[in-house]
Design an enzyme around this catalytic site. Structure first.
Site, PDB file in Angstrom:
ATOM      1  N   ARG A  57      13.337   4.041 -26.275  1.00 38.21           N
ATOM      2  CA  ARG A  57      11.890   4.217 -26.259  1.00 38.21           C
ATOM      3  C   ARG A  57      11.533   5.582 -26.860  1.00 38.21           C
ATOM      4  O   ARG A  57      12.346   6.501 -26.881  1.00 38.21           O
ATOM      5  CB  ARG A  57      11.361   4.134 -24.837  1.00 38.21           C
ATOM      6  CG  ARG A  57      11.964   5.169 -23.910  1.00 38.21           C
ATOM      7  CD  ARG A  57      11.325   5.067 -22.527  1.00 38.21           C
ATOM      8  NE  ARG A  57      12.169   5.710 -21.534  1.00 38.21           N
ATOM      9  CZ  ARG A  57      11.795   5.927 -20.275  1.00 38.21           C
ATOM     10  NH1 ARG A  57      10.603   5.548 -19.869  1.00 38.21           N
ATOM     11  NH2 ARG A  57      12.596   6.505 -19.433  1.00 38.21           N
ATOM     12  N   ASP A  59       8.303   8.412 -26.338  1.00 37.92           N
ATOM     13  CA  ASP A  59       7.188   8.688 -25.426  1.00 37.92           C
ATOM     14  C   ASP A  59       5.838   8.577 -26.120  1.00 37.92           C
ATOM     15  O   ASP A  59       5.760   8.599 -27.346  1.00 37.92           O
ATOM     16  CB  ASP A  59       7.329  10.108 -24.867  1.00 37.92           C
ATOM     17  CG  ASP A  59       8.375  10.170 -23.770  1.00 37.92           C
ATOM     18  OD1 ASP A  59       8.587   9.148 -23.093  1.00 37.92           O
ATOM     19  OD2 ASP A  59       8.985  11.243 -23.602  1.00 37.92           O
ATOM     20  N   TYR A 117      16.408  13.187 -35.267  1.00 44.28           N
ATOM     21  CA  TYR A 117      15.006  13.509 -35.001  1.00 44.28           C
ATOM     22  C   TYR A 117      14.596  14.727 -35.828  1.00 44.28           C
ATOM     23  O   TYR A 117      15.433  15.587 -36.141  1.00 44.28           O
ATOM     24  CB  TYR A 117      14.814  13.880 -33.525  1.00 44.28           C
ATOM     25  CG  TYR A 117      14.737  12.716 -32.561  1.00 44.28           C
ATOM     26  CD1 TYR A 117      13.509  12.111 -32.298  1.00 44.28           C
ATOM     27  CD2 TYR A 117      15.855  12.248 -31.901  1.00 44.28           C
ATOM     28  CE1 TYR A 117      13.420  11.055 -31.389  1.00 44.28           C
ATOM     29  CE2 TYR A 117      15.783  11.189 -30.995  1.00 44.28           C
ATOM     30  CZ  TYR A 117      14.557  10.605 -30.747  1.00 44.28           C
ATOM     31  OH  TYR A 117      14.470   9.568 -29.852  1.00 44.28           O
ATOM     32  N   ARG A 204      12.684  17.398 -27.155  1.00 40.22           N
ATOM     33  CA  ARG A 204      11.549  18.265 -26.842  1.00 40.22           C
ATOM     34  C   ARG A 204      11.964  19.439 -25.960  1.00 40.22           C
ATOM     35  O   ARG A 204      11.350  20.509 -26.002  1.00 40.22           O
ATOM     36  CB  ARG A 204      10.432  17.440 -26.198  1.00 40.22           C
ATOM     37  CG  ARG A 204       9.768  16.506 -27.219  1.00 40.22           C
ATOM     38  CD  ARG A 204       8.960  15.399 -26.568  1.00 40.22           C
ATOM     39  NE  ARG A 204       7.915  15.949 -25.731  1.00 40.22           N
ATOM     40  CZ  ARG A 204       7.200  15.236 -24.871  1.00 40.22           C
ATOM     41  NH1 ARG A 204       7.429  13.934 -24.747  1.00 40.22           N
ATOM     42  NH2 ARG A 204       6.263  15.806 -24.160  1.00 40.22           N
TER      43      ARG A 204
END
Lengths: 252, 252
Positions: A57, A59, A117, A204
């Site tokens: 997933r 966010d 990422y 993050r």
């Protein structure tokens, strides 16, 4: 395959999305998750509910340039027409980039060998075209200190402190952070992260650590301690979602 | 200037906006024009309605990186604090980039000596981050033919055929198109246009002509004829607004 047979094929799909309008990837009661929207489209095409399975997933607010999902369905018109059919009914913030037939053994999540990422930080006041896709940090950041912090984080570590896990410490939280680059171009700082897998909110948190280092609020020694103890501290911020892009999911 | 005086200053402001959420620059009855939103902010700061005057309107959906407007108001805290005060209450899609004191003789529209626009065409299927700011043309375009068409259009001409004027032919429609460049990078074609001024919908008509040339639907000879006769034909499309950016307004 003769006409009329209901032979089911596994379809591997790569998609891109702007995360802003959606409640994240994972299916929500309200139906405004990206998964819900794509599943509704799949249901329209095939006339029944078919689950789609993503590499993981993302966010709410997180973007993707290369999220991967798969599903099983009968379709006799080729992958390119399936791509077009899926894409035609989706909001413009979601794009189906490619559809390919995959072997039955392929699984978006379990076959993945890594993920890449990117995270974008903008120093100062970003223009309206940049703002939706960056962290407008607002404070000066010491670039060399960020690079020093990245050097500490790279490699194989227990990243428990860099996640938002609430459960018991049974889960394996060791990951191989193959790459953590910090590059700068004008007012833009870009972080590239590649690992065999990421924990929940790990990118993050890594970016939060880099920013804290850049602000002089966290030393390489403190980062080493976080890796060693596995205990998260309030000193470690979580960077906001809108700067984060899932760039690519890696498969063998 | 002593405290308490109501000395009025002319403020020259440069702003950027993403045109997508707004009904264009010019004040609308519904109040969702960019002018309305900035004027509401000015009214909040100064406690009364103060008109703002732009270098020109932009249509619904058109973006700006450097639109200029001015207004007259008393303010004793310096230009930078006025910039911050204006910007603080605006939607994120509008950014006040700079505020400067200007002489009373300055006028955003009448002092301008030229404007620079950029237009972005995307060949093929743009990703969700690119799509809101390009014309996703969908057809292959012959780049050399577009450049040949641009060469015909550059210079001093009567651009009546390249506007959306409805009124009598009294208005002066001669403009000096100082620059009309077509550049390409991957799937992206960028058109840069600079002139002493542009007629209503002129840039989008010029881009429409370039695209028609690129599709082989309009020859350099037909473009010359449009310039000569001043009569618009249905052959000439108007490029959609979302690819258009007002980049800069030029002053002496």
């Amino acid at each position: 395959m003769s006409a009329g047979t209901e032979k089911t094929t596994r379809w591997k799909c790569v998609c891109a999305y702007d995360g802003a309008p959606f409640a994240g990837w994972q299916s929500q009661r309200g139906g405004d998750a990206i998964q819900d929207i794509i599943e509704a489209r799949v249901e329209t095409i095939f006339g029944r509910l078919i689950r789609i399975h993503a590499s993981g997933r993302t966010d709410a607010g997180v973007h993707a340039r290369g999220q991967v999902f798969h599903f099983d369905a009968p379709w006799r018109h080729g992958a390119e027409k399936l791509r077009a059919a899926l894409g035609a009914g989706l909001p413009r913030a979601i794009q189906i980039k490619s559809v390919r037939e995959a072997p039955e053994t392929f699984h978006s999540r379990f076959s993945a060998t890594g993920k890449i990422y990117a995270y974008h930080i903008h120093l100062g006041d970003p223009d309206p075209f940049t703002r939706p896709h960056v962290w407008a940090c607002g404070r000066p950041l010491d670039f060399a200190a960020m690079q020093a912090a990245a050097a500490v984080l790279r490699g194989r570590h227990d990243f428990r402190a860099f996640s938002a896990l609430n459960g018991p410490p049974r889960e394996n939280t060791v990951r191989e952070l193959r790459r953590l680059d910090v590059t700068r171009r004008g007012a833009r700082i870009r972080v590239n992260a590649e690992a065999d897998g990421f924990l929940y909110k790990m990118v993050r948190s890594l970016v939060g650590a880099l920013a804290a280092a850049g602000e002089g609020k966290m030393t390489p020694g403190q980062i080493r301690e976080l890796l060693a103890t596995g205990k998260r501290t309030p000193l470690l911020p979580t960077a906001p979602p809108q700067g984060l892009f899932l760039e690519r999911v890696l498969y063998p």
